[in-house]
Each structure stands twice: as structure tokens, then as C-alpha cells.
Enzyme design. Structure first.
Site, PDB file in Angstrom:
ATOM      1  N   GLU A  13       0.821  -1.222   0.000  1.00 11.65           N
ATOM      2  CA  GLU A  13       0.000   0.000   0.000  1.00 11.65           C
ATOM      3  C   GLU A  13       0.850   1.264   0.000  1.00 11.65           C
ATOM      4  O   GLU A  13       0.749   2.099   0.894  1.00 11.65           O
ATOM      5  CB  GLU A  13      -0.960  -0.009   1.205  1.00 11.65           C
ATOM      6  CG  GLU A  13      -2.052  -1.049   1.109  1.00 11.65           C
ATOM      7  CD  GLU A  13      -3.149  -0.691   0.103  1.00 11.65           C
ATOM      8  OE1 GLU A  13      -3.012   0.326  -0.612  1.00 11.65           O
ATOM      9  OE2 GLU A  13      -4.125  -1.444   0.034  1.00 11.65           O
ATOM     10  N   GLU A  15      -3.766 -10.608  -0.110  1.00  5.14           N
ATOM     11  CA  GLU A  15      -4.645 -10.546   1.066  1.00  5.14           C
ATOM     12  C   GLU A  15      -6.040 -10.923   0.591  1.00  5.14           C
ATOM     13  O   GLU A  15      -6.484 -10.468  -0.462  1.00  5.14           O
ATOM     14  CB  GLU A  15      -4.684  -9.132   1.664  1.00  5.14           C
ATOM     15  CG  GLU A  15      -3.361  -8.683   2.236  1.00  5.14           C
ATOM     16  CD  GLU A  15      -3.374  -7.240   2.760  1.00  5.14           C
ATOM     17  OE1 GLU A  15      -4.458  -6.723   3.089  1.00  5.14           O
ATOM     18  OE2 GLU A  15      -2.285  -6.650   2.814  1.00  5.14           O
TER      19      GLU A  15
HETATM   20  C1  IPT Z   1      -5.103  -3.815   3.622  1.00  6.72           C
HETATM   21  C2  IPT Z   1      -3.721  -3.652   4.182  1.00  6.72           C
HETATM   22  O1  IPT Z   1      -2.768  -4.034   3.242  1.00  6.72           O
HETATM   23  C3  IPT Z   1      -3.511  -4.459   5.414  1.00  6.72           C
HETATM   24  O2  IPT Z   1      -2.320  -4.035   6.020  1.00  6.72           O
HETATM   25  C4  IPT Z   1      -4.661  -4.300   6.351  1.00  6.72           C
HETATM   26  O3  IPT Z   1      -4.740  -2.964   6.737  1.00  6.72           O
HETATM   27  C5  IPT Z   1      -5.923  -4.673   5.657  1.00  6.72           C
HETATM   28  O4  IPT Z   1      -6.116  -3.856   4.555  1.00  6.72           O
HETATM   29  C6  IPT Z   1      -7.134  -4.497   6.516  1.00  6.72           C
HETATM   30  O5  IPT Z   1      -7.027  -5.081   7.766  1.00  6.72           O
HETATM   31  S1  IPT Z   1      -5.364  -2.413   2.611  1.00  6.72           S
HETATM   32  C7  IPT Z   1      -7.032  -2.126   2.369  1.00  6.72           C
HETATM   33  C8  IPT Z   1      -7.204  -0.885   1.547  1.00  6.72           C
HETATM   34  C9  IPT Z   1      -7.764  -3.194   1.739  1.00  6.72           C
END
Ligand code: IPT
Length: 991
Positions: free
Chosen positions: A423, A502
Site C-alpha cells: 500500500e 490478502e
Molecule cells: C489492507 C492492508 O494491506 C492491510 O495491512 C490491512 O490494513 C488490511 O487492509 C485491513 O485489515 S489495505 C485495504 C485498503 C484493503
């Protein structure tokens, strides 16, 4: 003399004097001394205090002591400030590269001994493995240098400042610095010297650095050594005793690749490591190499020629008491736990972990995406204006970070992909990092999710894409547009392997749909799986003023800006307890799959390369959950990617019970991470004979009644139940509310149930608008026959014209008490509903209901879109253990598809309940809890739940799914609960 810190703390490249190039974290026999332990410590509120403390003779006897490694905000019971949690937000004004004058600054001092014989060393090096966020070092009063890059190693040459005997090291650490703008990860801000400090004697003729690049091809291994040493250090000898290799290179020019026959490859499943030493006359370095080749071929990501599927976790370094301070024993147990839950991959979100973690990953076996310490997420809220990622002033800082990342960890076979960070938008500095990696390490691809269009990275990566989008990415030739891509860029992305860096945000109760994502991976080979967000909650153990311990999240330390419990989104609770989602994950990704077909079962081995010779197969047959027969199953050894058909055992079926066959694949022998017999995979087969549902008795002679009567074990006053089997019970009362989960509270745009949910508005908000949490009742009628009672009520909320008619019929069938509840919503309900159920209250009295035994799905909670781990069986639990201690209390404890339930008190049976399926064959589920959903919804932490004097039993005709909407898609339509008519039918008997 007061210093001028402002320029220094806002320097984008504050590194002075640190050794370059960075080198590997090696296990060397060169002498070293750990400087971990108690240091003298002083905290100042600003960065501008005089630097006189660095002088050799400074009197620090009035200072406190602090352990190194540690974070000062987790020491001293608040005397040194408190942790701050933010996700994207910066906890200081966005004024890059400047930070406020209010800048907590920790000064550290300690003495250390330098042995007399170190004067023969070529140099003496002082190494810091992790300091957050900017620090300056002095030895014996000499200023040595400074550095930032919190989760990266920094070494300094202190040769000319140290002397044999007593020495003093002084370190000044600033919490905030320019580096904070590029370390904006979603986690606690935890300043301090939080990793090891070591002083090292580098011998004359030693090995400065070594990189053993390995490859594997068809039983042959390659080792290509890169040795950084003075010419005078040669000859260098590489020994690999297990393969009888002893290679001596007389000069640097002689160093050449080695081919080794008959080696076993390294994989996450079979992490075969070979001990190697690389030595000169002066120094010997112990290494463990694994032979593997990483490669991208078309849109496939391959290791040793075979496609890898990542069943991964995003792993932060977090511990409720230590924060990001590494503890090897805990880390090893954490990784072993991952293995036990069928996890095969780790993304080191969002920075390099303690270097030792990678030794453990090599040894236990994980595919690792090693991520650089870089995130500038807060600039996203400014449309990326001023983002360091595209600003030349930051280029050197970015390059320094990636060099330190790759150089430190380059020897690990477990690392199969480098990740530039997380990010951080996009920009030329990221492209430059990627170019540097490509030139330095040709053996591993580069990942960075923020390169949406695929301009400088090798794999296509996304986070939280929905099941539909993910499917479109995987589908060949699909023209469906990809996020932030032109059609041509989308076409380019589809030429690459895809992974979800993720997905499945594991915040609170959830996520749902793990099985849907998993199914896609096996349908579309371009999709290489992904990494759950995230492995564990980041709760910090603290206490309420009255001493009650709890796991704190954002806001609990009085932060000015914070992001609440968004940091509690792990599959593991802060105290290491796996949540039901982790069990669900284990079941969904199990590497052995079973397909029942007549009297046979096809057993497929979905592993990367390991065959099934490490597994045994056990079966058992249960009648209504009671074991009747069990045995071992003969299964041939199946190679990876293959399957075998095996005859089923003879299954004894009985007419008056459900017959279930369960097959478990278990470990045949103990491993480094589990005991023999540990279950890897499970499947169940229902062989129950069809049994008719008893007809509902028709009552005809209903007449109006005052509703005060006795029906078998049930007593009613004024049409309301007052006792069952002599103990006070109230109910049934309609319950449509559940304490919103974090996903129910999520308001992402990603709405699958478009006919009911609203983009940007959470379901929980809609439920509150409709008043589901505050329903009131108006009795319409009370009627009875000789052995039945019928009440009809209209249930609705203040200022709402929407309602639900609830008809309850109690009747005696023989000597059994039957309850049938008909639930009929009025027209006009627009939202999804959290549940359609009824509630009974059982006040404690002399014998509180404190446990349950049941036949149905268990042992853990399950919901329509998270039900794969649940199996049909007979289970028991205390009422306490039926609920999960989510960091923020919320819906928990639903057990689906209930057949029989016994409520118990101190082990004695209180009431027995049998359920009937409805016309669609659907059975209700149950929840037994000490609190109502309304009470749970009010509590921000477990300690805020009121004391309870009642046990509450909920019987739910249906529950809404879980989804992933706290950060991702809403509940898939099929698992969303629309308002609809439902019937609940029970038989209740005394215990
Ligand atoms: C995403 C982040 O990469 C991760 O660090 C964490 O914050 C997650 O979200 C949420 O818990 S970024 C988001 C814009 C999807």
C-alpha cells in the site's frame, strides 16, 4: 549544547556511517557479544534535548533501566507513554517529511566489555537488528552514525572507538521521523530498540558475506556461491558432508557453480535441508541449504517445475506483551500451529521479520513472500499527492530499504518471492526497487500489489477481490475489466500468475466464503491461491482500572486518532487461541480430498510434490453420533496430483438412527510440528436411511382461554410459559437480532446481495434502523384445547409498520411436549435479517444451566458460509466454551443442524430437546449463551459484558452468513438470509 534535531529527524535519507553493502544474517563462529539486556534509559518528550548524555563520562545513575530488546511504550506501566494504533491514518500532521516537535525520544546507555584479543580483529562491528524509527549511535562518546528503516538491520564500524575492557554505547531513538511516512503499516506504533543489538569482531581473513544460490532439476542440485571476502582470505572451502562435498576455491576467481547429484529437493511440504559450512582459515559460517528452483512459466508460478498453490497467512510480528519483540519459542510454536492447520505459506506483512524466523520457515517448510519494510498508505487519503513512492527525494531511501531486505535474507530457500512493500501507491521509486531486485536476484520474482497495471512486477496480485472478480481473473480470454487496468494492461496482467496477497479478512466472527475462493484455485490454474488477512489479532494485554485483564485495541490507550478494533482481524485470538475460522480454513484447504462414489471413495492428493506415504487413513461409523465401528483403511501411496479409488468399509446401517461414516487422513509419524495421528483431512458420508417426519397433529376444538394451565412438564400463566420440568423458563420469544459481527458492521461498496444491502451502509446499521434489536410484542390471541395451547402475537419495533406474526402451539403428544412456532413476516421488509429464531430464558435458580450436549454439527460454531469444519456428531461443551472471546464481543456460538440437545447443570441433565426438519429438510441451529444479543452488542470488550444470572437458549431456524465485509465482499447471495416464513418444531422432555 542543545542540538538541532529538526533537520535530522526530517531527513529522508538519514543514514550516516552504516556499513554498505548490507550483508546476510549469518551464523558465524566469529566472536560476538550480545548487548541485549538491561540498559539505562531516559525518555524525553521532544527530539531537541541536548546530546550530552552520549559523552563517555555522563552520569546516568539517575536513569531508569529498560530491557533491550523492547518497546518503551510497553514498559514502565505507562511511564513511557502508550501504544498508538492506526491503520491508514498518520498519528501526526501530514507534513512530509516533517514530524512534530512533540517527538518522544528515548536515550539508551550501557557498558560492555570488549575482550583483549579483539584487538586482533580486522574490525569491530555494532549491529542493530531493529530500531523504530530513527536512531543515532555513539561509542565512548564518539558519534558513530545514524539510520532508519525500523525492521531492517544496520551495522556500524566501531573499530576506532572501542578499546579492550569497558566501553559505553549510547543510542538516541526518536519515535517519529521522516521514516514514519514510509512505515505507515496497519499496526501499533511501537518505538524503541526492539530487536537484538550485537557487537561483533570481524576476523582478518574472514568472510564478509556469502550467498549460496541453489537450484534443483531432475534429481540434480546446483550451488552457485557468491563469496565476499578479501583476496587474502582465500582459500575458501565449502563443505556439504552429507553429499561428500568438500570444495576448495584457492582464489576468488576459482569460485564456480557446483553440480551435485542425487539430492532431494526442498519444498514447503518436504523441507529437506543440507548442512553446509563455508570457511576460511579465520572464520567458518554454518548454513543450511535447500535445493529448489523458482520459475515463472507463462501464467504459472512453479517451484521445481511444479505449480505452487499458496495456502498462506499474512503474518505480522505481534505479541500481547512483547509487541514486535521476537521470541523464538513462541514463533516456532506459532509456525508449527500454522502447519497443523494446513497453512503452507507466509507473507511477512509488511516488513522483514526477525531474521531467525526465516531459519524456522526453512526448517518447518513454508513458501515465503518476504516483504520489504515500506508502506505510505496515509497518502492514499490525499489521492496520493506527495506520495514518497514517486518523489525523487525518497529514491535513495527506497533503494536502501530493498537492498537491506534482500541482502539480509537472500540465503533462505523458503523465500520464493520478494515483495517491495504494501500500500505505497505506485511510482518510479518502486519501479527502481524492482529493477534493483531483478538485477541482484535473478532467481526470484518480484511482487507488489500496488502495481495494479503490472508495469514492473512479475506476478499479478490483488487484495480482497470478490469471488466473481477472482474468477474473472482466472478465466482465460476473459475480457472482463480488471481493477485500475486498461484493457491492454488487463491483458498483460492475465499473462502472469495471479495470487491474492490478502483476502478473507478474518476480523471478529468470519470470514465466510473461504471454500468458494479455494474452489476457484482448482478450476483455474492461473490462480495460485493467496494469503488470509491475517494470522493473529494484535491485542495488547492490559488491565482495567479494577485490575481485569483484557486485550486492548485502538482507542484503549486514549489515542487522539485511532482505528479501533481493525487491528483485531486474525484467525488466532491475541492469546494464541485459534478461532473457528482457522478450523474452517484447515478443512477448506485440506491437501487430501475425498469424493464418495457408490461403495468407493476417490482420494486425491492435492499437494505440490509430496506423496501420501506420510499418511494413514482411519474410518469410523457412528449411529446418531455414537461410535459403532472403526478401523484403518488400506490406501495406496498416491503421488502429488494423482488420486486413487478405494473401496469403503462395510457400513452397518440401522433404521432408527442416522448413520455417518467419517474418514480421517492422519500423520503416520510424528513431525516437527505435530504428533503422530494428527488429522490432516476429514470427510463424512451420510448413509442414514430416510425416516418420515411425524405428522403435525391437527387440533380442531380451539377455544379462547386465559392461558393458565399445565401441559405435561410445562406450566403456563396468562398464556406465557413459566416453567418446564419444575424449573423457571420463559419463552419462546422471537429473536431476529444478532450482536453485529465486524463484518455485519462493514460498509464496503462490495455488496453481493444487491437486492437487500446498500452500498456504503452496513447491514448492522440497517438492522438498527428497522429496530431488530428492540422488538416489542402485542398478544393477539390465546386459545387452548384439552391438551394444547396456542398464542398468536404480532412483533414489531417502535415507529415501524413492519411486523412479524408469531404463532406458538404447545401440545402434548403422548407424554412428550411439542412446540411449533410459525414465524411469518409482513410484507415490506427490505434488508437481510441476521437470524430467524426464538429465545428461551432460563434463570439460574438453584441449578444454573451451564452446559450442553448435542447431536448435530460441531464441535465449533458454524454459519451458512463457514460450515466446512463442522461435522455431524455428538458433542458437549460448557456454556462458557460455546462462545468465542472475540476482542470486541459479537455474535458467536451458533451450532447448525441440530438434532438433539440436552441442557445440563453441573453435569446433570436439565432438559432434552429434539428438533424436526422443516418441509425443505432444514434443521434449526442453537446457541446457548449467558448474554442476549442486545447485551453483547453494547459491549466494546469482554469485560464490559454485564454479570449474568440467566442462561439464554436460542433456537434459530436460520442465520445469515458471515461474509467478509469488514474489508471485502458482503455475504454471497446464496447464504444471505432474506426475511421469510419459517417453522421451528421441537419436542421437549425433562432431563
Ligand atoms: C489492507 C492492508 O494491506 C492491510 O495491512 C490491512 O490494513 C488490511 O487492509 C485491513 O485489515 S489495505 C485495504 C485498503 C484493503
Amino acid at each position: 549544547m542543545p542540538s538541532q534535531p529538526s533537520a535530522y529527524v526530517s531527513d529522508t535519507a538519514p543514514e550516516r556511517g552504516a556499513l554498505r553493502p548490507a550483508r546476510s544474517w549469518l551464523h558465524s563462529d566469529a566472536p560476538s557479544r550480545s548487548l541485549n539486556g538491561l540498559w539505562r534509559f531516559r525518555l524525553s518528550p521532544t527530539a531537541s534535548v541536548a546530546e550530552d548524555f552520549a559523552a563517555e563520562g555522563f552520569d546516568d545513575s539517575g536513569w531508569d533501566h529498560i530491557p533491550v530488546p523492547s518497546h518503551w511504550v510497553l514498559q514502565g506501566d505507562g511511564a513511557y507513554g502508550r501504544p498508538i494504533y492506526t491503520n491508514v491514518q498518520f498519528p501526526f500532521p501530514i507534513d512530509p517529511p516533517h514530524v512534530p516537535d512533540e517527538n518522544p525520544t528515548g536515550d539508551y546507555r550501557r557498558h560492555f566489555e570488549v575482550p583483549a584479543d579483539w584487538s586482533e580483529a580486522e574490525r569491530v562491528v555494532l549491529r542493530f537488528d531493529g530500531v523504530e524509527s530513527l536512531f543515532k549511535v555513539w561509542v565512548n562518546g564518539d558519534e558513530i552514525g545514524s539510520a532508519s528503516g525500523s525492521r531492517l538491520a544496520h551495522e556500524f564500524d566501531v573499530t576506532s572507538s572501542v578499546r579492550p575492557g569497558d566501553n559505553v554505547v549510547a543510542v538516541r531513538v526518536h519515535q517519529w521521523s521522516a521514516a514514519s511516512y514510509v512505515e505507515d503499516q496497519d499496526q501499533w506504533w511501537l518505538p524503541g530498540i526492539f530487536r537484538d543489538v550485537t557487537v561483533i569482531a570481524r576476523p582478518v581473513g574472514g568472510i564478509e558475506d556469502v550467498w549460496l544460490r541453489t537450484g534443483f532439476d531432475n534429481g540434480r542440485g546446483q550451488v552457485e556461491a557468491e563469496i565476499t571476502a578479501d583476496a587474502a582470505a582465500f582459500p575458501v572451502t565449502l563443505r556439504l558432508p552429507e553429499l561428500g562435498i568438500e570444495q576448495v576455491w584457492a582464489t576468488a576467481a576459482d569460485v564456480a557453480p557446483l553440480e551435485v547429484d542425487d539430492v532431494e529437493p526442498w519444498s514447503a511440504e518436504q523441507p529437506r535441508l543440507y548442512d553446509v559450512t563455508v570457511s576460511t582459515a579465520a572464520e567458518s559460517i554454518a548454513m543450511r541449504v535447500g535445493f529448489r528452483t523458482v520459475e515463472i512459466r507463462g501464467d504459472r508460478f512453479l517451484v521445481n517445475g511444479r505449480r505452487v498453490v499458496f495456502h498462506g497467512m499474512n503474518r505480522h510480528e505481534t505479541h500481547p506483551e512483547r509487541g514486535r519483540v521476537f521470541d523464538e519459542e513462541h514463533a516456532r510454536e506459532d509456525l508449527a500451529r500454522m502447519k497443523r492447520f494446513n497453512v503452507n505459506a507466509i507473507r511477512t506483512s509488511h516488513y522483514p521479520p526477525h531474521p531467525r524466523l526465516l531459519d524456522l520457515a526453512d526448517e518447518l517448510g513454508f513458501w515465503v513472500i518476504l516483504e520489504c519494510d515500506l508502506e505510505t498508505h496515509g497518502f492514499g487519503d490525499l489521492d496520493w499527492v506527495g506520495n514518497p513512492s514517486d518523489d525523487p527525494a525518497w529514491r535513495e531511501a527506497y533503494l536502501d530499504r530493498i537492498r537491506r531486505t534482500v541482502e539480509r535474507d537472500k540465503n533462505h530457500p523458503s523465500i520464493v518471492i520478494w515483495s517491495l512493500g504494501n500500500e505505497a501507491g505506485t511510482g518510479s521509486n518502486l519501479a527502481a526497487m524492482s529493477a534493483w531486485v531483478h538485477a541482484r536476484d535473478t532467481g526470484r520474482p518480484v511482487h507488489y500489489e500496488g502495481d495494479h497495471a503490472g508495469e514492473y512486477t512479475d506476478v499479478y496480485s490483488r487484495m480482497y477481490s470478490s469471488v466473481l472478480e477472482t474468477e474473472q481473473i482466472g478465466t482465460d480470454g476473459s475480457r472482463a475489466p480488471l481493477l485500475n487496468c486498461t484493457p491492454a494492461q488487463g491483458a498483460r496482467q492475465r499473462t502472469k500468475p495471479f495470487l491474492l496477497c490478502e483476502y478473507a479478512h478474518a476480523m471478529g466472527n468470519g470470514p465466510g466464503a473461504l471454500d468458494q475462493y479455494e474452489a476457484l484455485v482448482h478450476e483455474h490454474p492461473r490462480l495460485h491461491g493467496g494469503f488470509i488477512w491475517e494470522w493473529r489479532d494484535h491485542g495488547i494485554l492490559t488491565t482495567t482500572p479494577d485490575g481485569t485483564p483484557f486485550y486492548a485495541y485502538g482507542g484503549d490507550f486514549g489515542e487522539v486518532v485511532h482505528d479501533g478494533n481493525f487491528v483485531m482481524d486474525g484467525m488466532l485470538l491475541s492469546n494464541d487461541v485459534p478461532t473457528p475460522s482457522l478450523h474452517e480454513y484447515k478443512a477448506v484447504v485440506q491437501p487430501v480430498r475425498f469424493t464418495f462414489d457408490g461403495d468407493e471413495v476417490a482420494i486425491a492428493n492435492l499437494r505440490h510434490s509430496a506423496d501420501m506415504s506420510d499418511l494413514r487413513f482411519r474410518w469410523r461409523v457412528e449411529h446418531d453420533g455414537t461410535l459403532v465401528e472403526s478401523g484403518d483403511m488400506e490406501v495406496p501411496v498416491v503421488a502429488a496430483g494423482e488420486s486413487a479409488r478405494v473401496p469403503l468399509p462395510r457400513i452397518a446401517v440401522t433404521q432408527d438412527a442416522e448413520t455417518w461414516l467419517t474418514i480421517d487422513a492422519v500423520l503416520a509419524a510424528e513431525t516437527a510440528w505435530a504428533h503422530a495421528g494428527h488429522v490432516i483431512a476429514t470427510a463424512q458420508l451420510d448413509r442414514s436411511p430416510r425416516r418420515p417426519v411425524p405428522a403435525v397433529r391437527r387440533e380442531t376444538d380451539w377455544r379462547r382461554s386465559d392461558g393458565t394451565l399445565t401441559l405435561g412438564i410445562a406450566e403456563f400463566v396468562d398464556g406465557s410459559l413459566v416453567s418446564l420440568a419444575g424449573r423457571a423458563v420463559a419463552g419462546p420469544r422471537l429473536e431476529l437480532f444478532r450482536a453485529p459481527t465486524d463484518n455485519d458492521e462493514g460498509a464496503t461498496q462490495e455488496v453481493e446481495e444487491s437486492d437487500a444491502s446498500l452500498s456504503g451502509v452496513s447491514n448492522a446499521e440497517l438492522w438498527r434502523r428497522d429496530g431488530l434489536d428492540r422488538l416489542t410484542t402485542r398478544r393477539l390471541s390465546v386459545e387452548r384445547t384439552a391438551d394444547a395451547l396456542r398464542t398468536i402475537a404480532k412483533v414489531s419495533a417502535a415507529n415501524s409498520a413492519l411486523s412479524v406474526i408469531v404463532e406458538s402451539v404447545w401440545s402434548l403428544v403422548g407424554d412428550e411436549l411439542e412446540l411449533r412456532v410459525e414465524i411469518e413476516p409482513s410484507r415490506g421488509w427490505l434488508t437481510v435479517w441476521p437470524r430467524i429464531g426464538i429465545r428461551f430464558d432460563l434463570p439460574d435458580g438453584a441449578a444454573p444451566v451451564d452446559g450442553a450436549e448435542w447431536f448435530g454439527l460441531g464441535p465449533l460454531e458454524s454459519y451458512p458460509d463457514s460450515i466446512r469444519a463442522a461435522r455431524t456428531g455428538r458433542f458437549s461443551s460448557s456454556i462458557r466454551d460455546l462462545s468465542v472471546d472475540y476482542a470486541r464481543p459479537q455474535e458467536t456460538g451458533h451450532r447448525s443442524q441440530l438434532r438433539q440437545l440436552t441442557l445440563t447443570s453441573a453435569g446433570a441433565e436439565v432438559l432434552r430437546i429434539e428438533t424436526f426438519p422443516d418441509t425443505h429438510g432444514r434443521r434449526p441451529g442453537f446457541t446457548l449463551s449467558r448474554h442476549t444479543p442486545q447485551q453483547i452488542a453494547q459491549a466494546g470488550h469482554p469485560f464490559e459484558l454485564p454479570d449474568s444470572t440467566t442462561s439464554h437458549l436460542f433456537v434459530d431456524a436460520a442465520q445469515h452468513g458471515l461474509g467478509s465485509r469488514a474489508c471485502g465482499p458482503d455475504v454471497w447471495p446464496e447464504f444471505a438470509l432474506r426475511p421469510e416464513a419459517r417453522t421451528i418444531r421441537l419436542r421437549i422432555t425433562a432431563g
